[in-house]
Motif scaffolding. Sequence first.
Motif, mmCIF file in Angstrom:
data_model
loop_
_atom_site.group_PDB
_atom_site.id
_atom_site.type_symbol
_atom_site.label_atom_id
_atom_site.label_comp_id
_atom_site.label_asym_id
_atom_site.label_seq_id
_atom_site.Cartn_x
_atom_site.Cartn_y
_atom_site.Cartn_z
ATOM 1 N N TYR A 1 0.832 -1.201 0.000
ATOM 2 C CA TYR A 1 0.000 0.000 0.000
ATOM 3 C C TYR A 1 0.868 1.252 0.000
ATOM 4 N N ARG A 2 1.894 1.264 0.828
ATOM 5 C CA ARG A 2 2.770 2.438 0.878
ATOM 6 C C ARG A 2 3.528 2.605 -0.434
ATOM 7 N N SER A 3 3.953 1.506 -1.032
ATOM 8 C CA SER A 3 4.644 1.596 -2.315
ATOM 9 C C SER A 3 3.726 2.164 -3.381
ATOM 10 N N LEU A 4 2.461 1.744 -3.368
ATOM 11 C CA LEU A 4 1.495 2.250 -4.349
ATOM 12 C C LEU A 4 1.254 3.743 -4.151
ATOM 13 N N VAL A 5 1.119 4.169 -2.898
ATOM 14 C CA VAL A 5 0.899 5.593 -2.616
ATOM 15 C C VAL A 5 2.076 6.420 -3.100
ATOM 16 N N LEU A 6 3.298 5.960 -2.836
ATOM 17 C CA LEU A 6 4.483 6.684 -3.288
ATOM 18 C C LEU A 6 4.557 6.735 -4.812
ATOM 19 N N ALA A 7 4.219 5.615 -5.453
ATOM 20 C CA ALA A 7 4.264 5.575 -6.918
ATOM 21 C C ALA A 7 3.264 6.550 -7.525
ATOM 22 N N TRP B 1 -8.509 2.693 -25.859
ATOM 23 C CA TRP B 1 -7.667 1.629 -25.295
ATOM 24 C C TRP B 1 -6.332 2.193 -24.819
ATOM 25 N N GLY B 2 -5.773 3.093 -25.609
ATOM 26 C CA GLY B 2 -4.532 3.730 -25.183
ATOM 27 C C GLY B 2 -4.728 4.603 -23.963
ATOM 28 N N THR B 3 -5.898 5.233 -23.864
ATOM 29 C CA THR B 3 -6.207 6.066 -22.706
ATOM 30 C C THR B 3 -6.183 5.246 -21.426
ATOM 31 N N LEU B 4 -6.657 4.020 -21.503
ATOM 32 C CA LEU B 4 -6.662 3.152 -20.325
ATOM 33 C C LEU B 4 -5.271 2.622 -20.008
ATOM 34 N N ALA B 5 -4.459 2.404 -21.029
ATOM 35 C CA ALA B 5 -3.169 1.748 -20.827
ATOM 36 C C ALA B 5 -2.081 2.689 -20.327
ATOM 37 N N VAL B 6 -2.084 3.934 -20.783
ATOM 38 C CA VAL B 6 -0.979 4.843 -20.466
ATOM 39 C C VAL B 6 -0.841 5.113 -18.968
ATOM 40 N N PRO B 7 -1.908 5.508 -18.237
ATOM 41 C CA PRO B 7 -1.729 5.742 -16.803
ATOM 42 C C PRO B 7 -1.247 4.508 -16.055
ATOM 43 N N THR B 8 -1.722 3.338 -16.469
ATOM 44 C CA THR B 8 -1.271 2.101 -15.828
ATOM 45 C C THR B 8 0.223 1.907 -16.006
ATOM 46 N N GLY B 9 0.717 2.170 -17.221
ATOM 47 C CA GLY B 9 2.147 2.049 -17.470
ATOM 48 C C GLY B 9 2.964 3.037 -16.666
ATOM 49 N N ILE B 10 2.455 4.270 -16.532
ATOM 50 C CA ILE B 10 3.176 5.293 -15.768
ATOM 51 C C ILE B 10 3.324 4.866 -14.314
ATOM 52 N N VAL B 11 2.225 4.416 -13.701
ATOM 53 C CA VAL B 11 2.275 4.012 -12.291
ATOM 54 C C VAL B 11 3.142 2.774 -12.116
ATOM 55 N N THR B 12 3.082 1.832 -13.069
ATOM 56 C CA THR B 12 3.888 0.611 -12.969
ATOM 57 C C THR B 12 5.370 0.927 -12.969
ATOM 58 N N ARG C 1 2.048 9.215 -6.080
ATOM 59 C CA ARG C 1 2.503 10.573 -5.777
ATOM 60 C C ARG C 1 3.587 11.022 -6.743
ATOM 61 N N HIS C 2 4.525 10.117 -7.047
ATOM 62 C CA HIS C 2 5.622 10.474 -7.946
ATOM 63 C C HIS C 2 5.168 10.619 -9.402
ATOM 64 N N SER C 3 4.112 9.903 -9.763
ATOM 65 C CA SER C 3 3.649 9.947 -11.155
ATOM 66 C C SER C 3 2.491 10.915 -11.364
ATOM 67 N N ALA C 4 2.129 11.668 -10.319
ATOM 68 C CA ALA C 4 0.963 12.552 -10.398
ATOM 69 C C ALA C 4 1.111 13.575 -11.521
ATOM 70 N N ARG C 5 2.318 14.171 -11.660
ATOM 71 C CA ARG C 5 2.499 15.198 -12.690
ATOM 72 C C ARG C 5 2.373 14.604 -14.085
ATOM 73 N N LYS C 6 2.932 13.424 -14.288
ATOM 74 C CA LYS C 6 2.845 12.793 -15.602
ATOM 75 C C LYS C 6 1.396 12.453 -15.948
ATOM 76 N N ILE C 7 0.671 11.936 -14.963
ATOM 77 C CA ILE C 7 -0.725 11.590 -15.205
ATOM 78 C C ILE C 7 -1.540 12.847 -15.483
ATOM 79 N N LEU C 8 -1.254 13.942 -14.767
ATOM 80 C CA LEU C 8 -1.962 15.197 -14.993
ATOM 81 C C LEU C 8 -1.726 15.715 -16.413
ATOM 82 N N ILE C 9 -0.467 15.626 -16.875
ATOM 83 C CA ILE C 9 -0.171 16.048 -18.250
ATOM 84 C C ILE C 9 -0.916 15.177 -19.254
#
Length: 270
Positions: free
Chosen positions: A129-135, A212-223, A137-145
């Motif tokens: 859970y903590r790893s997911l929260v940190l991930a 389909w790409g819309t669904l895949a990109v945020p998942t890849g960023i967080v991963t 948080r770190h990817s928030a700017r990329k996801i926002l863009i």
Amino acid sequence: MTFYTVIFEADTRAGKAFDVTLLLLILASVSVVMADSVAELHARHGTTFRALELIFTAIFTVEYLLRLACVQYPGRYARSFFGVVDLLSVLPTYLAFLFPGLHALIDVRVLRLLRVFRIFGLSAYVNEYRSLVLAIRHSARKILIFLSFVLIVTVVMGTVMYVVEGPENRFTSIPTSIYWAVTTMTTVGYGDISPVTTTGRFIATVMMLLGWGTLAVPTGIVTVEMSQVGAWRKTATTRTCPACLSEGHLPDAGFCMHCGATLPAYRSEE
């Protein structure tokens, strides 16, 4: 063993018993509210449901006051996420005496079941859970863009569809066309608005494929961010700071990793 250890931590038998009992009471109280909303059950057992709700509210009120009394800064706990939820879980019953319609809001107690994540020593889940929260948080700017890009695409494509289809095909305005673009790109597709012309259907096909790409990109960023964050190196506990109320301190820690306050002696009966 202090009340603080029992109420705020779950690494001892007493702490686990307290949290499990609390969760069972929450489930029971929410079940009572749900059952009371059924007309047949309310007509038959309404008095019993009201009595049980008063009992549950009294118990949760005492528990909330004990939590305030155990911490160093009661105001800080009252403003925390769980402090607000704990307060909201008892307020509807009292307010219902003045505003009967608020009675159903007692279901907010189900949010308190989030405490289940720190019960039974599920340290692996706490770490993930903590790893997911940190991930996140770190990817928030990329996801926002990325979401900004998606917003631009939906506005442009919605405007194009308004020009191509027009009001005669139910694309009555640009906002309505943007609504269609959002539902299409997210692959929801309610079907209340659909293109009729060949050009419009071609654009719709492109939008669906983009979805389909819309669904895949945020998942890849967080991963990617999760792989960089990595797992916590030591076992986390339910050990809680009495000052800032942060959890997950290591068993041998002497001070809070967030505010620097002195931590009570760690107790565990594993």
